[in-house]
Write an enzyme that holds these catalytic residues in place. Structure first.
Site, PDB file in Angstrom:
ATOM      1  NE  ARG A 209      -2.960  -1.350   4.012  1.00  0.00           N
ATOM      2  CZ  ARG A 209      -2.823  -2.338   4.412  1.00  0.00           C
ATOM      3  NH1 ARG A 209      -3.739  -3.158   3.410  1.00  0.00           N
ATOM      4  NH2 ARG A 209      -2.917  -3.202   5.096  1.00  0.00           N
ATOM      5  CG  PHE A 225     -10.460  -7.987  -4.448  1.00  0.00           C
ATOM      6  CD1 PHE A 225     -12.293  -9.055  -5.492  1.00  0.00           C
ATOM      7  CD2 PHE A 225      -9.997  -8.345  -6.444  1.00  0.00           C
ATOM      8  CE1 PHE A 225     -11.684 -10.086  -6.341  1.00  0.00           C
ATOM      9  CE2 PHE A 225     -10.206  -8.808  -7.825  1.00  0.00           C
ATOM     10  CZ  PHE A 225     -11.157  -9.644  -7.570  1.00  0.00           C
ATOM     11  CG  ASP A 247     -14.617  -5.950  -1.053  1.00  0.00           C
ATOM     12  OD1 ASP A 247     -13.287  -5.667  -1.091  1.00  0.00           O
ATOM     13  OD2 ASP A 247     -15.373  -6.280  -0.707  1.00  0.00           O
ATOM     14  CG  ASP A 297      -5.008  -7.376  -2.614  1.00  0.00           C
ATOM     15  OD1 ASP A 297      -4.409  -8.619  -2.383  1.00  0.00           O
ATOM     16  OD2 ASP A 297      -5.705  -7.260  -0.914  1.00  0.00           O
ATOM     17  CB  CYS A 337      -2.931 -13.753  -0.400  1.00  0.00           C
ATOM     18  SG  CYS A 337      -4.467 -13.990  -0.442  1.00  0.00           S
TER      19      CYS A 337
HETATM   20  N1  SAH Z   1      -7.093  -4.448  -0.661  1.00  0.00           N
HETATM   21  C1  SAH Z   1      -6.974  -5.213   0.088  1.00  0.00           C
HETATM   22  C2  SAH Z   1      -8.088  -6.237   1.297  1.00  0.00           C
HETATM   23  C3  SAH Z   1      -8.306  -6.886   0.097  1.00  0.00           C
HETATM   24  S1  SAH Z   1      -8.959  -8.633   0.635  1.00  0.00           S
HETATM   25  C4  SAH Z   1      -6.938  -4.236   1.375  1.00  0.00           C
HETATM   26  O1  SAH Z   1      -5.475  -4.160   1.206  1.00  0.00           O
HETATM   27  O2  SAH Z   1      -7.190  -4.389   2.617  1.00  0.00           O
HETATM   28  C5  SAH Z   1      -9.849  -9.207  -0.624  1.00  0.00           C
HETATM   29  C6  SAH Z   1     -11.853  -8.425  -0.746  1.00  0.00           C
HETATM   30  O3  SAH Z   1     -12.143  -9.419  -1.573  1.00  0.00           O
HETATM   31  C7  SAH Z   1     -11.956  -8.631   0.314  1.00  0.00           C
HETATM   32  O4  SAH Z   1     -12.966  -7.320   0.985  1.00  0.00           O
HETATM   33  C8  SAH Z   1     -13.571  -9.442  -0.311  1.00  0.00           C
HETATM   34  O5  SAH Z   1     -14.861  -8.778   0.688  1.00  0.00           O
HETATM   35  C9  SAH Z   1     -13.205  -8.499  -1.545  1.00  0.00           C
HETATM   36  N2  SAH Z   1     -14.109  -9.763  -2.742  1.00  0.00           N
HETATM   37  C10 SAH Z   1     -14.230 -11.306  -2.323  1.00  0.00           C
HETATM   38  N3  SAH Z   1     -14.609 -11.936  -3.523  1.00  0.00           N
HETATM   39  C11 SAH Z   1     -15.199 -10.670  -4.014  1.00  0.00           C
HETATM   40  C12 SAH Z   1     -15.652 -10.538  -6.352  1.00  0.00           C
HETATM   41  N4  SAH Z   1     -15.704 -11.137  -6.627  1.00  0.00           N
HETATM   42  N5  SAH Z   1     -15.654  -9.232  -6.306  1.00  0.00           N
HETATM   43  C13 SAH Z   1     -15.404  -7.889  -5.197  1.00  0.00           C
HETATM   44  N6  SAH Z   1     -14.470  -8.033  -3.529  1.00  0.00           N
HETATM   45  C14 SAH Z   1     -14.418  -9.226  -3.928  1.00  0.00           C
END
Ligand code: SAH
Length: 394
Positions: A209, A225, A247, A297, A337
């Site tokens: 980040r 995400f 998200d 992500d 991840c």
């Molecule tokens: N980048 C974020 C962490 C992401 S974790 C950070 O820095 O804090 C992954 C995220 O993907 C979660 O919040 C989950 O709600 C979301 N997610 C999972 N499947 C998804 C989809 N199909 N479309 C959108 N978001 C999704």
């Protein structure tokens, strides 16, 4: 936690070598002798000739029957042991992560810190404890006491056990204020330690980040995400123009908007969409939109070895469609991840995606997990996070 007369379990095959080298898991089928032991019993594992190999705790239900706590036959598993481990964890974080600008970090990263199955995250003086084995539950009180001894000024401890309720439960101390605001490289984030994903925040992407903050100046950013806006806030602090956060989790997206305000950033020019990334990327492509930076992500794809091929195919498809949204000279930040997808496999998935999308990429940065998520060298399962930054050059 008594070691007075630990039950001895014998290894079935000659598996002593990897364990002596530091691999902390002993599967049930690797044991020749079995005893009717309660969860959490401290056991000594020996080789076929009766020689001591490791001491750990027992889990009667899991495939991993014993998780190793020490390779030293003379080391007792008691509260002093826990305090020693926690002190060592804290020292590392104090030296490399925590400071005036960052007060949220992982204090204990399970296997990587010699405390298998134990996760402890610290958020502005509040700890969140997550135990990944039934064999740890009988030790929870000792862990909590050791934690209070090891971390002076701890305000409260919350349990977020996988094995118990999904929602957190206050174990000791005060309930955190609502919102609880943490600092990460000077950026502020409101976190929900009781109901948020993981233990409240994805602490493992802290450095990625920060890197995005450095790279985002003047760019329009699509953060896929985006959860509570970790990358989005950093992009905006780094001088990005419009930032779109996408998200599925509507609560997280609402928090992302609040996090803009918390950092003195007007959310008005930005977008916050509680939506599926796949359909959002499709719609934006149909509309002919392009961004100066696209961030991917996604959550972990493959939890089992069988699902690995499907995961790689999933990464390829996701990255291919998202690449169409990156403008020429724009940056493409993509993460995985999934522990079972290696950095090399993930790299290949992006390569296939780029060929299929007909774009050329330069690799600029490769990042892995930060030092508060250390990796025991003998435990490859712990090497899970990959974050690559590419520039589109065609
Ligand atoms: N980048 C974020 C962490 C992401 S974790 C950070 O820095 O804090 C992954 C995220 O993907 C979660 O919040 C989950 O709600 C979301 N997610 C999972 N499947 C998804 C989809 N199909 N479309 C959108 N978001 C999704």
């Amino acid at each position: 936690m008594s070691n007075a007369a630990n039950v001895r379990l014998t290894l079935a095959r000659d598996l002593a070598r990897p364990i002596r080298a530091g691999h902390p898991w002993i599967y049930r089928n690797a044991l020749a002798s079995h005893a009717d032991l309660p969860a959490g019993a401290v056991v000594d594992v020996t080789d076929g000739r009766g020689r001591f190999v490791a001491r750990g705790y027992y889990d009667p239900k899991a495939a991993v029957a014993v998780r190793v706590l020490t390779l030293d036959a003379d080391e007792r598993i008691d509260s002093a042991f826990l305090r020693r481990r926690l002190h060592s964890c804290l020292e590392l974080r104090r030296a490399l992560v925590a400071g005036d600008e960052t007060n949220a970090f992982r204090l204990v990263h399970g296997e990587g810190d010699g405390l298998p199955g134990v996760i402890i995250d610290l958020y502005a003086g509040y700890a969140v404890l997550k135990l990944y084995s039934a064999g740890l539950l009988p030790h929870r009180d000792s862990l909590v006491r050791a934690l209070r001894d090891a971390v002076p000024g701890l305000k409260g401890i919350i349990a977020r056990d996988d094995l118990k309720a999904e929602k957190g439960e206050l174990l000791v101390g005060d309930t955190p204020p609502d919102p609880l605001v943490i600092l990460e490289n000077g950026a502020k984030f409101a976190v929900d330690l009781f109901g948020g994903q993981k233990t409240g925040f994805f602490l493992d992407q802290r450095e990625s980040r920060f890197l995005v903050r450095r790279l985002a100046s003047g760019k329009s950013v699509l953060n896929c995400f985006g959860y509570t806006g970790g990358f989005s806030i950093n992009a905006a602090l780094g001088g990005a123009g419009r930032v779109v956060t996408v998200d599925l989790d509507a609560d997280a997206v609402a928090l992302a908007r609040r996090n803009f305000t918390l950092n003195g950033l007007d959310p008005a020019p930005h977008d916050f969409w509680a939506a599926d990334v796949g359909s959002t990327v499709k719609r934006l492509t149909e509309q002919g939109e392009k961004f100066g930076m696209v961030i991917l992500d996604p959550p972990a794809y493959a939890k089992s070895q069988k699902a690995v091929d499907a995961a790689v195919a999933g990464y390829t498809a996701l990255n291919r469609t998202a690449l169409a949204l990156v403008e020429k000279d724009g940056l493409f930040c993509t993460a995985s991840c999934t522990a079972r997808v290696s950095a090399e496999d993930f790299f290949s998935a992006v390569k296939s995606a780029a060929s299929a999308a007909g774009v050329r990429l330069q690799l600029l940065f490769q990042r892995f997990q930060p030092p508060d998520h250390p990796i025991a060298l003998q435990f490859p399962e712990g090497r899970y996070l990959k974050f690559f930054v590419f520039r589109r050059v065609d």
